[in-house]
Write a protein that holds these residues in place. Structure first.
Motif, short mmCIF file in Angstrom:
data_model
loop_
_atom_site.label_atom_id
_atom_site.label_comp_id
_atom_site.label_asym_id
_atom_site.label_seq_id
_atom_site.Cartn_x
_atom_site.Cartn_y
_atom_site.Cartn_z
N THR A 197 -12.44 3.81 4.19
CA THR A 197 -11.49 2.74 3.88
C THR A 197 -11.61 2.37 2.41
O THR A 197 -12.70 2.03 1.94
N PHE A 216 -6.37 -0.50 1.88
CA PHE A 216 -5.85 -1.86 2.04
C PHE A 216 -5.85 -2.61 0.71
O PHE A 216 -6.80 -2.47 -0.07
N GLU A 241 -5.57 9.26 11.76
CA GLU A 241 -4.11 9.22 11.77
C GLU A 241 -3.60 10.32 10.85
O GLU A 241 -4.20 10.61 9.83
N PRO A 251 -11.45 3.48 10.44
CA PRO A 251 -10.10 3.93 10.82
C PRO A 251 -10.15 5.05 11.86
O PRO A 251 -11.09 5.84 11.89
N LEU A 264 -1.06 -5.62 5.91
CA LEU A 264 -1.78 -4.57 6.64
C LEU A 264 -3.19 -5.00 7.02
O LEU A 264 -3.66 -4.74 8.12
N GLU A 271 -9.38 7.31 -4.45
CA GLU A 271 -8.58 7.31 -3.21
C GLU A 271 -8.24 8.74 -2.79
O GLU A 271 -8.31 9.08 -1.60
N HIS A 306 -8.56 7.99 7.23
CA HIS A 306 -8.65 7.33 5.93
C HIS A 306 -7.51 6.35 5.77
O HIS A 306 -6.38 6.64 6.18
N ARG A 307 -7.81 5.18 5.20
CA ARG A 307 -6.75 4.19 4.98
C ARG A 307 -7.11 3.39 3.73
O ARG A 307 -8.26 3.36 3.29
N GLU A 342 0.81 -1.22 0.00
CA GLU A 342 0.00 0.00 0.00
C GLU A 342 0.85 1.27 0.00
O GLU A 342 0.37 2.33 -0.41
N THR A 343 2.09 1.15 0.46
CA THR A 343 2.97 2.33 0.50
C THR A 343 3.68 2.57 -0.83
O THR A 343 4.40 3.56 -0.99
N HIS A 369 -9.71 10.66 0.53
CA HIS A 369 -8.79 11.22 1.53
C HIS A 369 -9.13 12.67 1.82
O HIS A 369 -9.16 13.11 2.98
#
Length: 343
Positions: free
Chosen positions: A184, A260, A252, A249, A312, A169, A257-258, A150-151, A173
């Protein structure tokens, strides 16, 4: 591992409930006594009869409400949120398909961008506990590094479809940051199974076999450097989604927002997958099945390997797919032969 189970007092809005993944998720929630509101325009991108069959499985549930509508119609979405006030939203409605996006770009902008924008606006004005939305493994584009994490850098999409998913995405965000919407995104990797999408390769190969036509394999016949795909069985996907629903989530960095990966973490060579499909169909029909294969160059927009790191998602909710391609394809083959009355 601690994660919250489904709360069946919540109202779930599923967009695309007659789509492949959306229909399975809707049924799983309805089986647990949840209230599900579904909106779908039943478009004819593929066989509408198959979509109707999926809808017919949901209609008997008293806690299911179906709206025949389009998420790109802002008034429809606003009215729906105003009336039903969903607690949790799962946006699965999208125009899918990489190759189709090259021929029909308009519909992708309409559904995947405008439609998703309308959902985000509605979540802003009618706050929800959690928004889950479909992204795609296609955002990784021509990423050479595997497994995809994901990174990883995802700014080089190779299809318009992938661009719209990457845009989703970014939009999610932003809305998450500005309006504190817990969101998510799920990057799906080649999901397959009974009642699946006819535009997917395994389904198309099966159609071709019964039509007496050869199947096209876009790997130049290069078995050493065959295409790899992270095939993930539908039931496994739904378990992962179900676990996420009640686990929004935390905030953070700048937003709750995250994103996966949701896949199998176990890529198969395309030719291995095709062999397993031939065997599954042989079992279903009681005779030896072998596809007539034609090898062609890889198509624009396709990538050589899709392979998900699911670390993750495992850390978050203990997600680990359990279905082998042999078992999953056997269930698909048995369903296909029965549904289409093949001999």
């Amino acid at each position: 591992m601690g994660f919250n189970l489904i709360d069946n007092t919540k109202a779930f809005l599923i967009t695309g409930p007659v789509g492949f993944i959306g229909s399975y998720l809707s049924k799983k929630l309805l089986d647990q006594g949840c209230k599900v509101i579904g909106i779908d325009n039943l478009n004819d991108y593929y066989d509408v009869n198959l979509k109707q069959t999926r809808l017919d499985q949901l209609q008997p549930y008293e806690s299911f409400t179906f709206i025949n509508g389009d998420i790109s119609d802002k008034k429809t979405i606003n009215d729906l949120f105003a009336e039903y006030k969903p607690d949790i939203v799962v946006n699965m409605a999208a125009q899918a398909g990489v190759r189709y996006s090259i021929e029909n770009p308009d519909v992708y902008i309409q559904s995947n961008l405008i439609g998703f924008y309308n959902i985000l606006e509605a979540c802003r004005h009618y706050p929800v506990e959690h928004l889950i939305y479909a992204s795609s493994s296609s955002v990784y584009g021509a990423n050479k590094k595997v497994p995809f994490e994901e990174t990883d850098f995802v700014d080089n999409p190779v299809s318009l479809y992938a661009s719209t998913k990457k845009s989703n995405e970014l939009m999610a965000h932003t809305y998450s940051h500005l309006y504190n919407i817990p969101a998510t995104g799920l990057r799906f990797f080649t999901v397959y199974g009974p009642m699946g999408r006819p535009d997917m390769a395994y389904f198309g190969f099966t159609d071709k076999y019964f039509a007496g036509e050869p199947i096209k394999i876009f790997n130049n016949g290069d078995f050493e450097n065959d295409l790899y795909r992270d095939f993930t069985y539908i039931d496994d996907i739904v378990v992962g989604m179900e676990r996420l629903l009640g686990n929004p989530p935390e905030k953070e960095d700048s937003a709750p927002h995250r994103v996966f990966n949701i896949g199998n973490n176990s890529p198969e060579k395309l030719m291995t997958f095709i062999g397993a499909l031939e065997k599954a169909l042989s079992n279903a029909l009681g005779r030896n099945v072998e596809f007539n294969k034609v090898y062609e160059p890889i198509k624009p927009g396709d990538v050589p390997a899709t392979y998900a790191s699911t670390d993750l998602l495992y850390q978050a909710v203990g997600f680990k797919p359990e279905t082998s391609i042999q078992d999953g394809l056997q269930k698909f083959a048995d369903w296909y032969v029965d549904y289409y009355q093949k001999k």
